[in-house]
Write a protein that holds these residues in place. Structure first.
Motif, PDB file in Angstrom:
ATOM      1  N   ASN A   1      80.938 -12.898  87.197  1.00  0.00           N
ATOM      2  CA  ASN A   1      79.948 -12.855  86.113  1.00  0.00           C
ATOM      3  C   ASN A   1      80.504 -13.347  84.790  1.00  0.00           C
ATOM      4  O   ASN A   1      80.036 -12.988  83.729  1.00  0.00           O
ATOM      5  N   GLN A   2      81.556 -14.192  84.851  1.00  0.00           N
ATOM      6  CA  GLN A   2      82.227 -14.618  83.634  1.00  0.00           C
ATOM      7  C   GLN A   2      82.006 -16.104  83.345  1.00  0.00           C
ATOM      8  O   GLN A   2      81.928 -16.925  84.259  1.00  0.00           O
ATOM      9  N   GLY A   3      81.919 -16.410  82.046  1.00  0.00           N
ATOM     10  CA  GLY A   3      81.837 -17.793  81.592  1.00  0.00           C
ATOM     11  C   GLY A   3      82.937 -18.072  80.597  1.00  0.00           C
ATOM     12  O   GLY A   3      83.337 -17.185  79.827  1.00  0.00           O
ATOM     13  N   PHE A   4      83.424 -19.303  80.578  1.00  0.00           N
ATOM     14  CA  PHE A   4      84.581 -19.652  79.760  1.00  0.00           C
ATOM     15  C   PHE A   4      84.228 -20.739  78.752  1.00  0.00           C
ATOM     16  O   PHE A   4      83.359 -21.581  78.978  1.00  0.00           O
ATOM     17  N   SER A   5      84.967 -20.719  77.623  1.00  0.00           N
ATOM     18  CA  SER A   5      84.820 -21.753  76.604  1.00  0.00           C
ATOM     19  C   SER A   5      86.069 -21.736  75.732  1.00  0.00           C
ATOM     20  O   SER A   5      86.689 -20.689  75.546  1.00  0.00           O
ATOM     21  N   VAL A   6      86.445 -22.897  75.207  1.00  0.00           N
ATOM     22  CA  VAL A   6      87.584 -22.973  74.288  1.00  0.00           C
ATOM     23  C   VAL A   6      87.291 -24.061  73.266  1.00  0.00           C
ATOM     24  O   VAL A   6      86.659 -25.072  73.589  1.00  0.00           O
TER      25      VAL A   6
ATOM     26  N   SER B   1      76.206  -8.768  82.456  1.00  0.00           N
ATOM     27  CA  SER B   1      75.780  -7.754  83.415  1.00  0.00           C
ATOM     28  C   SER B   1      74.278  -7.855  83.614  1.00  0.00           C
ATOM     29  O   SER B   1      73.551  -8.316  82.721  1.00  0.00           O
ATOM     30  N   VAL B   2      73.796  -7.453  84.768  1.00  0.00           N
ATOM     31  CA  VAL B   2      72.364  -7.455  85.044  1.00  0.00           C
ATOM     32  C   VAL B   2      71.863  -6.021  84.994  1.00  0.00           C
ATOM     33  O   VAL B   2      72.313  -5.161  85.761  1.00  0.00           O
ATOM     34  N   LYS B   3      70.974  -5.760  84.046  1.00  0.00           N
ATOM     35  CA  LYS B   3      70.407  -4.427  83.888  1.00  0.00           C
ATOM     36  C   LYS B   3      68.894  -4.496  84.048  1.00  0.00           C
ATOM     37  O   LYS B   3      68.218  -5.198  83.289  1.00  0.00           O
ATOM     38  N   LYS B   4      68.385  -3.797  85.058  1.00  0.00           N
ATOM     39  CA  LYS B   4      66.952  -3.804  85.371  1.00  0.00           C
ATOM     40  C   LYS B   4      66.445  -5.225  85.576  1.00  0.00           C
ATOM     41  O   LYS B   4      65.370  -5.608  85.104  1.00  0.00           O
ATOM     42  N   GLY B   5      67.289  -6.034  86.236  1.00  0.00           N
ATOM     43  CA  GLY B   5      66.896  -7.401  86.550  1.00  0.00           C
ATOM     44  C   GLY B   5      67.058  -8.382  85.417  1.00  0.00           C
ATOM     45  O   GLY B   5      66.732  -9.556  85.560  1.00  0.00           O
ATOM     46  N   ILE B   6      67.586  -7.919  84.281  1.00  0.00           N
ATOM     47  CA  ILE B   6      67.739  -8.782  83.106  1.00  0.00           C
ATOM     48  C   ILE B   6      69.219  -8.996  82.816  1.00  0.00           C
ATOM     49  O   ILE B   6      69.981  -8.032  82.707  1.00  0.00           O
ATOM     50  N   PRO B   7      69.669 -10.251  82.701  1.00  0.00           N
ATOM     51  CA  PRO B   7      71.076 -10.497  82.362  1.00  0.00           C
ATOM     52  C   PRO B   7      71.348 -10.143  80.903  1.00  0.00           C
ATOM     53  O   PRO B   7      70.622 -10.551  80.001  1.00  0.00           O
ATOM     54  N   VAL B   8      72.423  -9.399  80.675  1.00  0.00           N
ATOM     55  CA  VAL B   8      72.776  -8.946  79.339  1.00  0.00           C
ATOM     56  C   VAL B   8      74.242  -9.271  79.083  1.00  0.00           C
ATOM     57  O   VAL B   8      75.101  -9.013  79.919  1.00  0.00           O
ATOM     58  N   VAL B   9      74.524  -9.843  77.914  1.00  0.00           N
ATOM     59  CA  VAL B   9      75.913 -10.102  77.532  1.00  0.00           C
ATOM     60  C   VAL B   9      76.562  -8.761  77.221  1.00  0.00           C
ATOM     61  O   VAL B   9      76.197  -8.082  76.255  1.00  0.00           O
ATOM     62  N   SER B  10      77.533  -8.357  78.044  1.00  0.00           N
ATOM     63  CA  SER B  10      78.111  -7.025  77.923  1.00  0.00           C
ATOM     64  C   SER B  10      79.477  -7.013  77.249  1.00  0.00           C
ATOM     65  O   SER B  10      79.857  -6.016  76.627  1.00  0.00           O
TER      66      SER B  10
ATOM     67  N   ALA C   1      76.534 -19.301  77.735  1.00  0.00           N
ATOM     68  CA  ALA C   1      75.713 -20.115  78.632  1.00  0.00           C
ATOM     69  C   ALA C   1      76.369 -20.261  80.000  1.00  0.00           C
ATOM     70  O   ALA C   1      75.698 -20.206  81.040  1.00  0.00           O
ATOM     71  N   ASN C   2      77.682 -20.450  80.013  1.00  0.00           N
ATOM     72  CA  ASN C   2      78.380 -20.607  81.287  1.00  0.00           C
ATOM     73  C   ASN C   2      78.385 -19.309  82.092  1.00  0.00           C
ATOM     74  O   ASN C   2      78.321 -19.332  83.322  1.00  0.00           O
ATOM     75  N   ALA C   3      78.443 -18.160  81.400  1.00  0.00           N
ATOM     76  CA  ALA C   3      78.370 -16.875  82.095  1.00  0.00           C
ATOM     77  C   ALA C   3      76.968 -16.636  82.651  1.00  0.00           C
ATOM     78  O   ALA C   3      76.809 -16.148  83.784  1.00  0.00           O
ATOM     79  N   LEU C   4      75.958 -16.976  81.879  1.00  0.00           N
ATOM     80  CA  LEU C   4      74.584 -16.818  82.359  1.00  0.00           C
ATOM     81  C   LEU C   4      74.328 -17.689  83.584  1.00  0.00           C
ATOM     82  O   LEU C   4      73.614 -17.295  84.514  1.00  0.00           O
ATOM     83  N   PHE C   5      74.925 -18.873  83.615  1.00  0.00           N
ATOM     84  CA  PHE C   5      74.784 -19.732  84.797  1.00  0.00           C
ATOM     85  C   PHE C   5      75.410 -19.067  86.019  1.00  0.00           C
ATOM     86  O   PHE C   5      74.854 -19.117  87.126  1.00  0.00           O
ATOM     87  N   LYS C   6      76.577 -18.455  85.823  1.00  0.00           N
ATOM     88  CA  LYS C   6      77.249 -17.794  86.945  1.00  0.00           C
ATOM     89  C   LYS C   6      76.356 -16.717  87.568  1.00  0.00           C
ATOM     90  O   LYS C   6      76.354 -16.508  88.786  1.00  0.00           O
ATOM     91  N   VAL C   7      75.611 -16.013  86.717  1.00  0.00           N
ATOM     92  CA  VAL C   7      74.804 -14.891  87.187  1.00  0.00           C
ATOM     93  C   VAL C   7      73.449 -15.343  87.715  1.00  0.00           C
ATOM     94  O   VAL C   7      72.938 -14.791  88.697  1.00  0.00           O
ATOM     95  N   THR C   8      72.853 -16.345  87.088  1.00  0.00           N
ATOM     96  CA  THR C   8      71.469 -16.724  87.422  1.00  0.00           C
ATOM     97  C   THR C   8      71.336 -18.064  88.131  1.00  0.00           C
ATOM     98  O   THR C   8      70.286 -18.342  88.719  1.00  0.00           O
ATOM     99  N   GLY C   9      72.360 -18.909  88.024  1.00  0.00           N
ATOM    100  CA  GLY C   9      72.254 -20.248  88.602  1.00  0.00           C
ATOM    101  C   GLY C   9      71.432 -21.197  87.756  1.00  0.00           C
ATOM    102  O   GLY C   9      71.118 -22.314  88.188  1.00  0.00           O
TER     103      GLY C   9
END
Length: 695
Positions: free
Chosen positions: A552-557, A572-581, A671-679
């Motif tokens: 569930n991780q995204g990287f950037s530098v 993290s996904v809480k109640k079906g919603i992705p949340v930056v934790s 954005a890269n983390a959200l892609f990992k979780v949701t595609g």
């Protein structure tokens, strides 16, 4: 300030005794001058109190605490005895009185330390003379000179020290001996902020001054045609209604009175330029992306051949909207134009610009304009401009009275200077072994000039590279917004590199590290970033975040303002919603002067970057901003702020920038983390526009 050195020191000593030292910063060695031209100074009173002036604008970056810390470290004093004073603008005495570009500490680090070390040396010389011992046998500690069980306070020695020649060659402390630098020190203004004492521009009051609010054109592209102000002039407390340039100023005895009177002024407008809408901007951006005319910013190798021979080509486009700066303290400034000169007081990131532009406006010498800086309730680049200062100065000259111009939130958002709207197109070419052999970037925008940073990574790591840009003029005013250009470009570049890594079947972190190794072993053109520093933050962020152990991780530098920041975002996904934790940040800004202030800078930058990437949007309809206050402009909420884990790299170099570098990488890692979780790839900001069903 115009007397010679000896006279100056005598004047200092006669004012109740004590030592007052000035230091000229324009010399690269920060050597004291003997011609009466000084910069940052410290004063030591007979009771041992140390007064240190901080010359740069305080915009929340904690410079008013950090600058005196540098002086106090090599002076070797007890911080509890230090009194800090905000210096006014003085271009004869000071250099670079600017809050912008994350350059204050980097510019002044050595200069300020030498200022403290010089005073310490003079105090030791005074003590050695009194004790009749060699100065090299003396030491100092917390405001005392020590020798063989004897000690004298700086206050006791200050008057004697003032009569000594100023040394031109002093030795700075070894870092291992630091007592203050590297320690967490509370913001010097915290007590006044908590108690509500007057610090900010909006707090400033002068007996007899008037208040003014200005009605500016209701849309970009309009100009004033006629004004009917009779009803407003008849209202209680209203002194005058003045039309100047494209503004109508309502002047009165209180802000409430002028605000109510402004509501009844009748202004007719006529068009002087196209009234632009967001739909127009989207169409024009696409035309610029497809244009055959562009300014080439960098070209390495044979790009056409690389793409012709590529086994795989990846393409993507990214877009960001206009954004207001939204400092919590709206624009305001006080001006009093008198026959003998002009007094300016208020929050500005560029006090010298305020002075020179005012002098030009009024056709007087800059020396006749004084600028006193207040603390700023945010700036983010908006207060780099002087337009709101000039409004106050011109209005004061017209009404022949001291006046304070105040903007409302709607004024600030509706008639401000925005981050430009920009779109990027990326293309990457992979060979049969999934090596990156070609790279193209085109940046297009409005009033932005060069929308790229052509020498930033991955330039130098790709053998065939083309970066160009197209700019178009717009009636909508734009200006620097925190981490100019890179605040969005970093998101686009880092998101695209993840897409390329995915297409190549490679881990995103390993992919970047391999490119950096390639840049070091076989550079393609100029390398204008430090490869080892960038690799170090990548490796530190990956280690601290446990990269590779979670899905569930995204990287950037990113490298900006002379510093390097890598981030790993967890979703993290809480109640079906992705949340930056959680967001892990590894920061290389050189030596950290004040860890407490530095950490807050990083956390604040990340929250700023996250909030605007997720929600920030300013749209237009026929030249009118559609969001004019926080009820329609979405900001991040306290409950949406993730845990932020900050780690600093200690590489032994002097400080570099910190006010801006942690913001650019945030959007990409999120954005890269959200892609990992949701595609789902997010290529346009704010993310909420494409992701409403999940946000």
């Amino acid at each position: 300030m115009t007397s010679n050195r000896r006279t100056f020191l005598k004047l200092a000593a006669s004012a109740g005794g004590g030592l007052l030292l000035g230091f000229h910063w324009t010399d690269s060695e920060a050597a004291p001058r003997s011609d009466g031209t000084f910069n940052s100074y410290l004063a030591i009173s007979p009771d041992g109190t140390i007064t240190i002036q901080s010359p740069n604008p305080e915009v929340g970056q904690n410079i008013k605490t950090a600058f005196p810390m540098l002086v106090a470290e090599d002076l070797d004093v007890d911080w509890k005895r230090v009194v800090i004073v905000q210096a006014p603008l003085n271009t004869t005495a000071f250099e670079r009185q600017v809050a912008g570009g994350s350059g204050s500490i980097r510019h002044s680090y050595q200069r300020l330390r030498k200022a403290g070390a010089t005073a310490r040396q003079m105090l030791m010389q005074a003590a050695a003379k009194r004790w009749q011992v060699p100065v090299q046998d003396c030491t100092t500690d917390k405001g005392f000179v020590l020798h063989a069980g004897k000690k004298l306070s700086y206050g006791e020695l200050a008057t004697e020290a003032s009569a000594l020649p100023i040394p031109t060659d002093v030795v700075l402390k070894d870092r291992k001996a630091f007592k203050l630098i590297g320690q967490s020190v509370a913001n010097t203004d915290n007590p006044s902020i908590v108690m509500g004492k007057p610090l900010f521009g909006l707090d400033f009051y002068r007996e007899g001054m008037l208040f003014a609010m200005i009605q500016r054109p209701t849309a970009f592209g309009l100009k004033v045609k006629s004004v009917d102000a009779e009803a407003a002039k008849a209202m209680p407390g209203i002194v005058d209604v003045v039309t100047f340039k494209n503004n109508v100023a309502i002047v009165g005895k209180s802000t409430w009175q002028v605000q109510k009177a402004r509501e009844v002024v009748k202004i007719a407008y006529e068009k002087e330029a196209d009234l632009e809408s967001t739909a127009d901007h989207n169409r024009l951006l696409q035309e610029m992306l497809d244009s055959s005319k562009a300014t080439v910013r960098r070209k390495d190798g044979d790009v056409d051949t690389a793409f012709q021979q590529a086994a795989k080509i990846i393409k993507a486009e990214y877009q960001c909207p206009f954004l207001p700066h939204n400092p919590m303290e709206p624009m305001n400034f006080f001006a009093h134009v008198r026959p003998d000169g002009v007094e300016l007081v208020g929050p500005t990131q560029t006090p010298e610009l305020a002075r020179t532009e005012t002098a030009k406006l009024l056709n007087i010498s800059p020396e006749r304009v004084s600028v006193t800086m207040t603390r700023m309730g945010g700036g983010f680049g908006r207060r780099l401009k002087a337009d709101y200062v000039l409004e106050a100065a011109e209005l004061s000259s017209l009404i022949k009275a001291p006046v304070k111009v105040i903007w409302t939130r709607e004024d600030d958002m509706g008639g401000g200077s925005y981050r430009p709207c920009v779109r990027y197109r990326f293309e990457a070419a992979l060979d049969a072994q999934n090596n990156l052999i070609g790279y193209k970037l085109r940046g297009v925008g409005f009033n932005v000039g060069n929308s790229t940073r052509e020498d930033n990574f991955p330039s130098g790591a790709v053998p065939n590279l083309l970066i160009d840009s197209v700019d178009r003029k717009s009636a909508i005013t734009t200006g620097p917004w925190r981490a100019p250009i890179t605040n969005f470009l970093a998101f686009a570049e880092q998101s695209f590199l993840d897409e390329v890594a995915q297409a190549a079947g490679k881990d995103p972190v390993a992919f970047r590290l391999a490119l950096l190794d390639q840049a070091k072993a076989k550079p393609a053109g100029a390398i204008k970033y430090d490869i080892d520093r960038m690799k170090a933050v990548i490796q530190l962020a990956a280690q601290k975040a446990g990269w590779g152990q979670k899905k569930n991780q995204g990287f950037s530098v990113y490298f900006s303002h002379n510093s390097y920041v890598a981030q790993v975002t967890e979703v993290s996904v809480k109640k079906g919603i992705p949340v930056v934790s959680k967001i892990h940040a590894a920061v290389d800004c050189g030596l950290v002067v004040n860890p407490s202030g530095a950490r807050q800078q990083v956390v604040g930058s990340i929250v700023d970057g996250l909030g605007h990437a997720m929600y920030g949007n300013l749209s237009f309809k026929e030249g009118v901003p559609e969001q004019k206050n926080f009820n329609s402009f979405r900001l991040i909420r306290l409950s949406e702020i993730p845990e932020v884990d900050v780690h600093f790299v200690d590489n032994g170099i002097d400080p570099t920038g910190l006010g801006e570098p942690a913001l650019p990488p945030t959007g990409g890692s999120v954005a890269n983390a959200l892609f990992k979780v949701t595609g789902k790839r997010l290529r346009n900001q704010p993310f909420s526009e494409e992701y409403k069903e999940l946000l």
